[in-house]
Enzyme design. Structure first.
Site, PDB file in Angstrom:
ATOM      1  N   LYS A  96      -5.195  47.959 -54.990  1.00  0.00           N
ATOM      2  CA  LYS A  96      -5.294  46.505 -54.886  1.00  0.00           C
ATOM      3  C   LYS A  96      -6.529  46.034 -55.646  1.00  0.00           C
ATOM      4  O   LYS A  96      -7.579  46.695 -55.603  1.00  0.00           O
ATOM      5  CB  LYS A  96      -5.402  46.166 -53.396  1.00  0.00           C
ATOM      6  CG  LYS A  96      -5.358  44.705 -53.010  1.00  0.00           C
ATOM      7  CD  LYS A  96      -5.370  44.610 -51.489  1.00  0.00           C
ATOM      8  CE  LYS A  96      -5.290  43.184 -50.979  1.00  0.00           C
ATOM      9  NZ  LYS A  96      -5.241  43.141 -49.496  1.00  0.00           N
ATOM     10  N   SER A 176      -1.619  40.475 -47.722  1.00  0.00           N
ATOM     11  CA  SER A 176      -2.096  40.178 -49.064  1.00  0.00           C
ATOM     12  C   SER A 176      -1.964  41.337 -50.041  1.00  0.00           C
ATOM     13  O   SER A 176      -2.192  41.181 -51.244  1.00  0.00           O
ATOM     14  CB  SER A 176      -3.564  39.749 -48.999  1.00  0.00           C
ATOM     15  OG  SER A 176      -4.376  40.793 -48.498  1.00  0.00           O
ATOM     16  N   SER A 200      -2.393  42.683 -43.646  1.00  0.00           N
ATOM     17  CA  SER A 200      -2.127  42.771 -45.083  1.00  0.00           C
ATOM     18  C   SER A 200      -1.663  44.127 -45.577  1.00  0.00           C
ATOM     19  O   SER A 200      -1.311  44.262 -46.745  1.00  0.00           O
ATOM     20  CB  SER A 200      -3.378  42.344 -45.862  1.00  0.00           C
ATOM     21  OG  SER A 200      -3.612  40.978 -45.681  1.00  0.00           O
TER      22      SER A 200
END
Length: 509
Positions: A96, A176, A200
């Site tokens: 990420k 996310s 997330s």
């Protein structure tokens, strides 16, 4: 197969750990170590696949081809010299884009940080995976500053869920860490790294039909990770098999003096226990204490009702029921602090996020993601008394859950109220009531975030043509090994599985 048929107690066949081909990552590493292929060949193929297919899902924001090829060449040289290599030798992964990757800015999904100085070294968890032999291919799309459940990023574009490529606008991958989940579900990489503040890791794992783990708060180092909410931030991996997830998780363990939030808890590898199985109470009682040896061979599993039994689709309800049957969970229990704990997590998230970004909110508001501007501004204005009260409620919630879990080893709950929804959808009907979609995707994850418990998200095997959805396996603090044991049983029973999305099955990693 139900758990009652998988009585993998002490001395039984189920105790044998899975072999090296138990998952795509471990199988690939075994082939590389055996000389059947090379790390460079695998890396080149993975980079080529990403170049060819990433545009369909928009998972990657940066490819680090030169770095990856150099790492692969160094690994091949070690293998050729007969030197030992790690359990994830040559396995491609990605992170990420809020994890530091040396040589590029850590953008955290934002426009504001695109001109930030490049990171000078990798984040701790990236270094740990590479120490285990894995090869980082690049950075992945996410909600800006990790504040969202859908990864509808206006700067890099939304991540599209690989399980429905025929939808006219596409479906959300969750957030996310949406890029992290979509990259694994589409077979672009077999492993990825994400973070979880309010859900997330768990939300995208559920919507993309893969395995994910949010460890106990303080278990893994967050060094080199762009922060969101210090009180709630966790890091963890995604994978398509339990054995792969366990191998990645084990590689991330270890003390890091640079993270003051990391707990002084001894590392506990989960891979050695994957074959141990779990015996349900009914089977223990049938066998008798003498036959079973110790009652601890059986894990006590219950379904969370109340808040976790409402506001969900039939798909979520059926997924929990399937897992409950397989784990012999016949009782439903209620945690009466769930809604209050979710509210406290909301307030703490808003306040910490708003305070963190206040200087830029004052001077560069228009550069923020439109979906989070108002929430950050509101958080920056929250009275301190509200946050103090939220922290008190959080403490009470932790105490009440501790009392509840004195009777149980694992609690089951939906990971999301519904499967993946169309990109851009604003509202959701739950129990006949219309609610805002984006915050509601965290209905069942946020209460658990507030008290920092470990969770493995299990992807329930969907019927052909149906969208995937996941179930949370929730444990006591520091009991990740127990959750992985249960996850392995679900996988062996065929109740949970994480196949590559059909449109991406050919040539998948």
């Amino acid at each position: 197969m139900s758990l009652a048929e998988d009585r993998s107690g002490p001395g039984q066949a189920g105790r044998t750990p899975p072999g090296p081909d138990a998952g795509p990552a471990l199988g690939l590493a075994a082939r590389i170590r055996a000389g059947e292929t090379t790390a460079r060949a695998v890396t080149e193929a993975a980079l080529a696949r990403i170049a060819a297919r990433n545009a369909e899902v928009n998972a990657f924001t940066t490819l680090l081809a030169d770095r990856a090829l150099a790492s692969a060449a160094a690994l091949d040289a070690r293998i050729a010299a007969g030197q030992p290599v790690g359990p994830l030798a040559g396995v491609p992964f990605a992170a990420k884009n809020l994890f530091d990757l040396a040589g590029i800015p850590t953008v955290a999904g934002s426009r504001i940080r695109r001109a930030a100085p490049p990171a000078t070294r990798d984040a701790w968890v990236v270094r740990r995976l590479e120490a285990a032999g894995a090869i980082c291919l690049g950075a992945l799309n996410m909600d800006e500053f990790a504040y969202g459940f859908t990864t509808e990023n206006s700067h890099d574009g939304p991540v599209r869920n690989p399980h429905d490529m025929d939808h006219p606008v596409g479906r959300i991958a969750g957030g996310s860490s949406g890029g992290s989940a979509a990259a694994v579900a589409a077979g672009l990489v077999p492993l990825s790294l994400g973070t979880d503040t309010n859900g997330s890791i768990r939300v995208p794992a559920s919507l993309c039909g893969i395995w994910g783990v949010k460890p106990s708060y303080g278990r893994l180092s967050r060094q080199g990770t762009f922060p969101f909410v210090h009180a709630l931030d966790h890091v963890g991996p995604f994978a398509r098999s339990v054995a792969d997830l366990a191998a990645a998780y084990d590689a991330l363990l270890g003390p890091d003096p640079e993270d003051p939030a990391q707990a002084p808890q001894p590392p506990e590898a989960v891979t050695p226990g994957l074959g141990a199985g779990i015996m349900p109470d009914s089977a223990i009682h049938a066998l008798g204490a003498g036959a079973s040896g110790d009652r601890a061979v059986g894990l006590r599993v219950a379904v969370l009702g109340g808040w976790f039994g409402r506001q969900q689709s039939d798909a979520a309800r059926n997924a929990v029921a399937a897992v409950a049957r397989a784990l012999d969970a016949v009782e439903t229990v209620e945690w009466d602090m769930a809604e209050a704990c979710r509210a406290s997590a909301f307030l703490i998230t808003s306040a910490e996020g708003g305070a963190l970004h206040l200087p830029d909110l004052r001077s560069r508001l228009e550069e923020f993601e439109p979906l989070i501007q108002d929430r950050l501004l509101a958080g920056a204005l929250l009275p301190a008394a509200w946050i103090n009260q939220a922290q008190r409620v959080r403490g009470l919630a932790r105490d009440s859950m501790r009392a509840l879990m004195a009777e149980w080893d694992i609690l089951l709950a939906p990971a999301t109220p519904v499967p993946a929804t169309p990109i851009g959808q604003e509202a959701l009907a739950l129990d006949g009531v219309e609610v805002p979609l984006r915050p509601s995707m965290g209905l069942f994850t946020q209460p658990i975030s507030g008290i920092g418990l470990p969770v493995v998200t299990a992807p329930v095997q969907a019927a052909e043509g149906a969208l995937p959805i996941g179930v949370q396996l929730i444990g006591k603090p520091w009991t990740e090994a127990v959750l992985f044991r249960a996850a392995a049983v679900l996988e062996r029973a065929g109740v949970c599985a994480a196949p590559v999305a059909p449109a991406f099955a050919e040539g998948a990693f």
